[in-house]
Design a protein around this motif. Structure first.
Motif, PDB file in Angstrom:
ATOM      1  N   HIS A 149      21.494  64.466  48.469  1.00 59.00           N
ATOM      2  CA  HIS A 149      21.865  65.617  49.220  1.00 59.00           C
ATOM      3  C   HIS A 149      23.169  66.189  48.895  1.00 59.00           C
ATOM      4  CE1 HIS A 149      23.402  62.005  51.066  1.00 59.00           C
ATOM      5  NE2 HIS A 149      24.622  62.502  51.442  1.00 59.00           N
ATOM      6  N   ASP A 150      23.686  67.247  49.357  1.00 65.85           N
ATOM      7  CA  ASP A 150      24.912  67.851  48.941  1.00 65.85           C
ATOM      8  C   ASP A 150      26.217  67.183  49.272  1.00 65.85           C
ATOM      9  OD1 ASP A 150      23.505  69.980  47.607  1.00 65.85           O
ATOM     10  OD2 ASP A 150      23.844  71.160  49.316  1.00 65.85           O
ATOM     11  N   GLY A 151      27.227  67.147  48.476  1.00 61.70           N
ATOM     12  CA  GLY A 151      28.687  66.586  49.066  1.00 61.70           C
ATOM     13  C   GLY A 151      29.733  67.486  48.562  1.00 61.70           C
ATOM     14  N   TYR A 152      30.833  67.206  48.899  1.00 67.08           N
ATOM     15  CA  TYR A 152      32.187  67.950  48.549  1.00 67.08           C
ATOM     16  C   TYR A 152      33.090  66.985  48.060  1.00 67.08           C
ATOM     17  CZ  TYR A 152      29.964  71.608  51.464  1.00 67.08           C
ATOM     18  OH  TYR A 152      29.157  72.434  52.016  1.00 67.08           O
ATOM     19  N   LEU A 153      33.901  67.625  47.090  1.00 68.77           N
ATOM     20  CA  LEU A 153      34.912  66.739  46.411  1.00 68.77           C
ATOM     21  C   LEU A 153      36.245  66.959  47.289  1.00 68.77           C
ATOM     22  CD1 LEU A 153      35.020  64.510  44.153  1.00 68.77           C
ATOM     23  CD2 LEU A 153      36.019  66.199  42.787  1.00 68.77           C
ATOM     24  N   LEU A 154      36.961  66.004  47.654  1.00 71.58           N
ATOM     25  CA  LEU A 154      38.009  66.191  48.614  1.00 71.58           C
ATOM     26  C   LEU A 154      39.264  66.476  47.924  1.00 71.58           C
ATOM     27  CD1 LEU A 154      37.516  63.703  51.423  1.00 71.58           C
ATOM     28  CD2 LEU A 154      36.991  66.123  51.468  1.00 71.58           C
ATOM     29  N   TYR A 155      39.560  65.889  46.631  1.00 64.49           N
ATOM     30  CA  TYR A 155      40.480  65.841  45.669  1.00 64.49           C
ATOM     31  C   TYR A 155      40.014  65.708  44.339  1.00 64.49           C
ATOM     32  CZ  TYR A 155      41.025  60.922  46.858  1.00 64.49           C
ATOM     33  OH  TYR A 155      40.534  59.753  47.074  1.00 64.49           O
ATOM     34  N   THR A 156      41.200  65.692  43.255  1.00 67.78           N
ATOM     35  CA  THR A 156      40.715  65.683  41.994  1.00 67.78           C
ATOM     36  C   THR A 156      40.346  64.227  41.567  1.00 67.78           C
ATOM     37  OG1 THR A 156      42.058  67.236  41.188  1.00 67.78           O
ATOM     38  CG2 THR A 156      41.545  65.778  39.587  1.00 67.78           C
ATOM     39  N   ALA A 157      39.346  63.657  40.938  1.00 66.63           N
ATOM     40  CA  ALA A 157      38.720  62.295  40.716  1.00 66.63           C
ATOM     41  C   ALA A 157      38.150  62.397  39.360  1.00 66.63           C
ATOM     42  CB  ALA A 157      38.009  61.980  42.053  1.00 66.63           C
ATOM     43  N   ARG A 216      43.323  70.183  51.963  1.00 63.20           N
ATOM     44  CA  ARG A 216      44.035  69.601  51.155  1.00 63.20           C
ATOM     45  C   ARG A 216      43.701  68.039  51.210  1.00 63.20           C
ATOM     46  NH1 ARG A 216      48.299  72.898  49.034  1.00 63.20           N
ATOM     47  NH2 ARG A 216      49.478  71.017  48.496  1.00 63.20           N
ATOM     48  N   THR A 217      43.066  67.480  50.183  1.00 68.97           N
ATOM     49  CA  THR A 217      42.745  66.262  50.123  1.00 68.97           C
ATOM     50  C   THR A 217      41.959  65.558  51.431  1.00 68.97           C
ATOM     51  OG1 THR A 217      44.892  65.214  50.951  1.00 68.97           O
ATOM     52  CG2 THR A 217      44.730  65.697  48.762  1.00 68.97           C
ATOM     53  N   THR A 218      42.532  64.452  52.177  1.00 63.36           N
ATOM     54  CA  THR A 218      41.770  63.989  52.939  1.00 63.36           C
ATOM     55  C   THR A 218      42.149  64.245  54.636  1.00 63.36           C
ATOM     56  OG1 THR A 218      43.197  61.940  53.112  1.00 63.36           O
ATOM     57  CG2 THR A 218      41.189  61.965  51.802  1.00 63.36           C
ATOM     58  N   GLN A 219      43.318  65.363  54.548  1.00 61.87           N
ATOM     59  CA  GLN A 219      43.770  65.719  55.727  1.00 61.87           C
ATOM     60  C   GLN A 219      42.833  66.543  56.789  1.00 61.87           C
ATOM     61  OE1 GLN A 219      47.343  68.161  55.435  1.00 61.87           O
ATOM     62  NE2 GLN A 219      47.925  67.581  57.467  1.00 61.87           N
ATOM     63  N   THR A 220      42.869  66.290  57.949  1.00 63.72           N
ATOM     64  CA  THR A 220      41.991  67.262  58.735  1.00 63.72           C
ATOM     65  C   THR A 220      42.858  67.516  60.086  1.00 63.72           C
ATOM     66  OG1 THR A 220      41.093  65.219  60.303  1.00 63.72           O
ATOM     67  CG2 THR A 220      39.801  65.835  58.278  1.00 63.72           C
ATOM     68  N   LEU A 221      42.733  68.905  60.403  1.00 62.55           N
ATOM     69  CA  LEU A 221      43.248  69.565  61.415  1.00 62.55           C
ATOM     70  C   LEU A 221      42.426  70.247  62.243  1.00 62.55           C
ATOM     71  CD1 LEU A 221      46.417  70.518  59.156  1.00 62.55           C
ATOM     72  CD2 LEU A 221      46.454  69.014  60.875  1.00 62.55           C
TER      73      LEU A 221
END
Length: 262
Positions: free
Chosen positions: A47-55, A162-167
């Motif tokens: 299944h699809d996924g998203y990359l949160l930051y450069t890895a 931006r990275t793992t931050q959620t708001l």
């Protein structure tokens, strides 16, 4: 005598059918049950996924520097990936060019139930889905966001920023148009390089900005991101090609004295 013989006969039959512990069990005795074999594990579903930051994507689920030739490629926030399976701290993925490898699970967002979006103007954020819980963070136009859930009344949406931050933001401020989101992917990458400030990163950022203008110049994301900042209220507009500076008027010449009569 007959009674005694009958008792002996009954005793003999009992000994043959149930009294002999080593004999064949009777039909009324339950045979020992065989434990059921465990059901085979269900195969992992891609299944699809998203990359949160450069890895870094690696061949083996191991980040030990001593593992040779383990590196495959660097993947960036916004790149589409396919999640193949998750193994604790590591997730096996397939990149957009078909390469398979492992990423740290912390860098991967499961795409099930998640939507990519952006914003076209500065957007205020909240710590919770409540107007009484404002946050200091302001999301810039053209930011790439991942919408992970909405409030019960759909007024607010929780977004990854931006990275793992959620708001939390007002759901009505989000734009999920495919082309606008595609433009936001490029803009977000260019911004992250600009923030690095080293010469190489800044040069790479310019290339991304050029791509944004060439491929997505008709999107609101690019138009609003690259628009010049409006002058402060009451300030004179800056001089430029479309607004050349007005030269100062030349001082008027002093009137000539009339010739004196003799």
């Amino acid at each position: 005598m007959r009674l005694r013989s009958l008792c002996v006969l009954v005793t003999s039959v009992a000994a043959c059918t149930g009294g002999n512990k080593g004999g064949t069990p009777s039909a009324t005795e339950a045979a020992p049950s065989t434990p059921a074999a465990p059901a085979p594990a269900a195969p992992a579903v891609e299944h699809d996924g998203y990359l949160l930051y450069t890895a870094s994507m690696v061949k083996q689920a191991n980040d030990d520097a001593q593992v040779k030739n383990n590196w495959i490629a660097a993947l960036y926030r916004g790149e589409p990936i396919t999640i193949l399976e998750t193994q604790g701290d590591w997730t096996k993925v397939r990149s957009s060019d078909g390469k398979e490898g492992y990423l740290k699970s912390a860098a991967v967002l499961d795409g099930q139930g998640v939507t990519a979006a952006t914003v076209l103007d500065e957007v205020k954020t909240f710590q919770r889905p409540d107007f009484l819980a404002p946050s200091k963070t302001v999301i810039a136009p053209g930011s790439l966001l991942y919408v992970v859930k909405k409030s019960k009344d759909d007024t607010f949406a929780e977004v990854n920023y931006r990275t793992t931050q959620t708001l939390w933001v007002e759901a009505g401020r989000l734009n999920a148009d495919a082309k606008e989101v595609a433009a936001a992917r490029i803009v977000s990458r260019a911004r992250s390089l600009d923030e690095a400030k080293d010469a190489k990163s800044v040069e790479q950022a310019k290339e991304y900005w050029d791509v944004a203008k060439a491929q997505f110049g008709d999107t609101q994301v690019v138009q609003k991101t690259l628009a010049p900042a409006a002058p402060a209220e009451g300030a004179a507009p800056a001089a430029g090609a479309d607004n050349p500076a007005t030269p100062a008027p030349a001082p008027s010449a002093a009137p000539a004295k009339p010739p004196s009569g003799n």
